[in-house]
Scaffold this active site. Structure first.
Site, PDB file in Angstrom:
ATOM      1  N   ARG A   1       0.844  -1.178   0.000  1.00 33.03           N
ATOM      2  CA  ARG A   1       0.000   0.000   0.000  1.00 33.03           C
ATOM      3  C   ARG A   1       0.887   1.239   0.000  1.00 33.03           C
ATOM      4  O   ARG A   1       1.959   1.235   0.618  1.00 33.03           O
ATOM      5  CB  ARG A   1      -0.900   0.030   1.254  1.00 33.03           C
ATOM      6  CG  ARG A   1      -2.100  -0.897   1.178  1.00 33.03           C
ATOM      7  CD  ARG A   1      -3.138  -0.392   0.179  1.00 33.03           C
ATOM      8  NE  ARG A   1      -4.333  -1.238   0.084  1.00 33.03           N
ATOM      9  CZ  ARG A   1      -4.547  -2.145  -0.878  1.00 33.03           C
ATOM     10  NH1 ARG A   1      -3.633  -2.360  -1.796  1.00 33.03           N
ATOM     11  NH2 ARG A   1      -5.678  -2.816  -0.917  1.00 33.03           N
TER      12      ARG A   1
ATOM     13  N   HIS B   1      -0.643   0.051 -10.152  1.00 36.82           N
ATOM     14  CA  HIS B   1      -1.426  -0.825  -9.271  1.00 36.82           C
ATOM     15  C   HIS B   1      -1.947  -2.055 -10.023  1.00 36.82           C
ATOM     16  O   HIS B   1      -3.169  -2.266 -10.120  1.00 36.82           O
ATOM     17  CB  HIS B   1      -2.598  -0.065  -8.623  1.00 36.82           C
ATOM     18  CG  HIS B   1      -3.087  -0.756  -7.373  1.00 36.82           C
ATOM     19  ND1 HIS B   1      -3.567  -0.098  -6.276  1.00 36.82           N
ATOM     20  CD2 HIS B   1      -3.139  -2.076  -7.042  1.00 36.82           C
ATOM     21  CE1 HIS B   1      -3.919  -0.965  -5.337  1.00 36.82           C
ATOM     22  NE2 HIS B   1      -3.653  -2.172  -5.788  1.00 36.82           N
TER      23      HIS B   1
END
Lengths: 308, 308
Positions: B223, B271
């Site tokens: 993250r 991502h």
């Protein structure tokens, strides 16, 4: 008994230090340090100039520091009775496995398109995974077999193609020119690890590119001569080949104006896929020298007819 | 009994088709298709808007389509008695292993320097091999453990760090904040696979970057919040960090003017390291729905205190 060391490219000081450490007591010399050429019985060689070894009439064997020996076979002055031993050593194999796995994974994940596609990257839109991306390895010797095993571990289906066939658990093996089209048609990525011989020259040409799976990836870590460069560029532009990762070229360094440098679907690497490491190669040379002295077989011996 | 499907990002049609195929006979509906909110007992969710699930008073469990659930935990309207099940599915794990292996190998081989360094590439001059390049994985859950095993197969030494410790054959495991400095000092590449929790936020900051091995590589597939971005940029400019490969960011998509895009030692990926594949995730959701209906345990259940 003198052992000749000839390298016109490699760092001679590093190599000679490592070889002397691995084979203590040997009389290892570079050409300029040799007074009596008759005393030379073995030669450890990297790049040699044609005719350079002719000066040593009592040469009993040549030990290559490199895996590729076509420059030696092209030297017509080399006496045919002198055996040539190719280099197989752990770092060279490890380096090749790392290179091939890196670029097969990078091709699967389309790392070349990160920058241009940014957030709408195609891998994000339609992820593709190793089990749907069969890899075909051309050349199933020590390097090809090691790469096959590592790719299997990563989850890729693996096909292998070679002149005479191979047998590796989990690998679908194809043998001989007759089976080349069948092999290519089922391989999404093709990894070239073949030697440069009359039989393998331009093995990927217009005809074979036409038989590739659409969107195939070509990774050449063998020799530049394996690929017809114009045919590859056309296949890339036609979209038949999605991407090429090339480590070896007909002319090295690759000339600055070569279209490969600027082609958006070509990644050029500067002949680094697999480099002999003196630290791990020197013990192999020492062992082979000892075996030759004891009259024991050495491996792998070059077959001049076969070309490697 | 109705099962709610909420996704404001994912391709709802593909997901719903796959879920219906895996759990035949279920009454699966999107919010706009629901007449009686009382009938909803399970919710399958991707991104939800805060308060969006408040409309369903009889919700018995929430099944996440994603591995990360911090957006759900941040929704204060979510009743605390409703269990949340995180997504663990084969493609997500496989995709992460492929991404991590690809970029650890690419960092070892310095693929980012191919273009600029051309023939005098540092890997050519001083090859480096997996056994000399220990990889440290932060977060040793399903994803971290799978990456550790694949990296071991490729020949990398592997260290693992986690909150409570792990035990994987061949991996040197470190547990807890007290052992973080020791873990970082012996890891040449650091792979972040931690969840985003109050404990892990900015876990790589100025202090921890100072304790990294010189020339370390940072790969973040966890993250964005795990890294203090300014501290990373300074560590890169100081040469303490050789390269960063970043897949996740505090703001996504990463803004066009973010310094990461143009930094020569940073590779940005959008991502995509690990994406849930509806084809393999739908059977997992179906199995968990069936287990919930039978009153059997489901896994992995989110611990709200722990934050994942």
């Amino acid at each position: 008994m003198t052992i000749l060391f000839v390298s016109n490219d490699e760092a001679a000081d590093v190599w000679m230090r490592e070889i002397r450490a691995a084979a203590s007591g040997i009389d290892l010399r570079q050409p300029a340090e040799i007074d009596e050429p008759e005393s030379v019985v073995y030669a450890i060689v990297g790049r040699t100039r044609p005719g350079e070894l002719r000066a040593y009439p009592n040469l009993r064997a040549i030990l290559s520091m490199w895996a590729g020996v076509e420059h030696l076979l092209a030297d017509e002055t080399l006496p045919s009775h002198v055996p040539i031993v190719r280099m197989v050593e752990p770092s060279l194999t490890r380096g090749m496995v790392e290179y091939v796995c890196c670029h097969v994974l990078g091709s699967l994940l389309r790392v070349d398109r990160y920058e241009t596609d940014r957030w709408d990257h195609p891998q994000r839109m339609a992820p593709r995974f190793a089990p749907d991306f069969p890899v075909g390895i051309m050349g199933m010797g020590v390097l090809g077999s090691a790469c096959a095993k590592a790719l299997l571990e990563l989850g890729f289906p693996v096909n292998g193609w070679s002149r005479t066939g191979a047998s590796i658990e989990g690998v679908t093996c194809f043998a001989g020119r007759d089976r080349l089209a069948a092999f290519l048609s089922v391989s999404r990525a093709v990894v070239l690890l073949l030697p440069n011989t009359p039989e393998t020259r331009n093995i990927l040409d217009r005809e074979t590119f036409a038989g590739l799976a659409t969107g195939a990836v070509v990774i050449n870590a063998g020799r530049g001569e394996l690929i017809d460069d114009d045919a590859l560029l056309d296949a890339l532009d036609a979209g038949r080949v999605e991407r090429a990762v090339l480590d070896v070229f007909r002319t090295e360094p690759l000339p600055d104006d070569h279209p490969y440098w600027s082609h958006p679907s070509v990644t050029v690497t500067p002949h680094l896929a697999s480099i002999t490491d003196p630290r791990t190669a020197a013990p192999v040379l020492a062992e082979n020298l000892a075996r030759l002295e004891r009259g024991e077989p050495v491996w792998p011996l070059v077959d001049r007819e076969r070309g490697y």
